[in-house]
Write an enzyme that holds these catalytic residues in place. Structure first.
Site, mmCIF file in Angstrom:
data_model
loop_
_atom_site.group_PDB
_atom_site.id
_atom_site.type_symbol
_atom_site.label_atom_id
_atom_site.label_comp_id
_atom_site.label_asym_id
_atom_site.label_seq_id
_atom_site.Cartn_x
_atom_site.Cartn_y
_atom_site.Cartn_z
ATOM 1 C CG HIS A 216 -1.973 1.054 1.188
ATOM 2 N ND1 HIS A 216 -1.712 2.374 1.501
ATOM 3 C CD2 HIS A 216 -3.287 1.002 0.844
ATOM 4 C CE1 HIS A 216 -2.825 3.080 1.365
ATOM 5 N NE2 HIS A 216 -3.794 2.269 0.958
ATOM 6 C CD GLU B 205 -2.350 2.329 -2.845
ATOM 7 O OE1 GLU B 205 -3.167 2.804 -2.052
ATOM 8 O OE2 GLU B 205 -1.196 2.015 -2.529
#
Length: 247
Positions: A94, A166
């Site tokens: 992430h 993302e």
């Protein structure tokens, strides 16, 4: 046709009481959701997720995992431990881990490999910063991040991976990539996987993770190569999370 997948990333939010109410709300609507639903909770709450979600239509997972199997690694959590708490998924790479904890592409690939070893699906996150996008480096950046994983995994292992795009500039900023911008990157990522194995690429879920909300989810999810979402803030409200799951 690929089944839509919507994963909630709670980040560092939650309490036992708040989680119980949230999970109760999600379970109440999960049976009619169009997408497969899952939540990735902070480590201390995995036992609660297991207790409350076991036997339900909602899966659960963690937000990180160690690349090491076991040993003197204070503060780390092993994939085998996540398995004992019934985790289906684990996030790796992430942007907040890459940015604040200095995780390299190779470290992310090692974490993905370790998760797979213990039967957990790694959700491999890739994405570019605003400066990188404005410099025209989006494909170079996400391609490099993905390549480390492609090089570390066999085709069989790759077939058990979920990807998440993302755009860092659209996380928690209220900014969202247009559906066309997101689709372009998703198509690029699928093409990179297809260069390794077309069959795997055709089956792989590629999620979008940049400020997905109930009012933009349907348009994003209508894109050919967007197979669902990795949801941050909106996953903390059951009605919003379910609305996205029904988009």
């Amino acid at each position: 046709m690929r089944q839509k997948l919507v994963i909630g990333n709670w980040k560092m939010h939650g309490s036992l009481a708040a989680n119980a109410a949230l999970l109760e709300g999600i379970q109440a609507g999960a049976g009619v959701a169009r997408a497969t639903l899952a939540v990735c909770a902070p480590f201390p709450y995995l036992a609660q997720c297991q207790a409350l979600l076991n036997g339900s239509k909602v899966a659960w997972g963690a937000q990180d995992v160690s690349a090491e199997a076991r040993g003197a690694f204070t503060g780390e959590v092993a994939a085998s431990m996540l398995g004992e708490f019934g985790c289906t998924y684990v996030l790796v790479g992430h942007s907040e881990r890459r940015t604040y904890h200095g995780e390299t592409d190779q470290a992310v690939a090692a974490k993905a490999l370790r998760a797979l070893e213990f039967g957990i699906v790694p959700v491999v996150c890739v994405g570019e910063t605003l400066a990188q996008r404005e410099a025209g480096e989006t494909e170079a950046v996400v391609g490099r991040q993905l390549q480390a994983v492609l090089e570390a995994l066999t085709v069989e292992q790759l077939g058990r991976v979920v990807l998440a795009y993302e755009p860092v500039w659209a996380i928690g900023t209220g900014k969202t990539a247009t559906s066309e911008q997101a689709q372009a990157v998703h198509a690029f990522l699928r093409g990179q996987v297809a260069a390794r194995d077309a069959g795997v690429a055709g089956r792989m879920a590629i999620l979008y993770g940049g400020s997905v909300k109930p009012d933009n989810a349907a348009e994003l999810f209508s894109m050919t190569d967007i197979d669902g979402g990795l949801i941050g803030g909106a996953s903390l409200k059951s009605e919003d999370f379910l609305a996205i799951g029904n988009a």
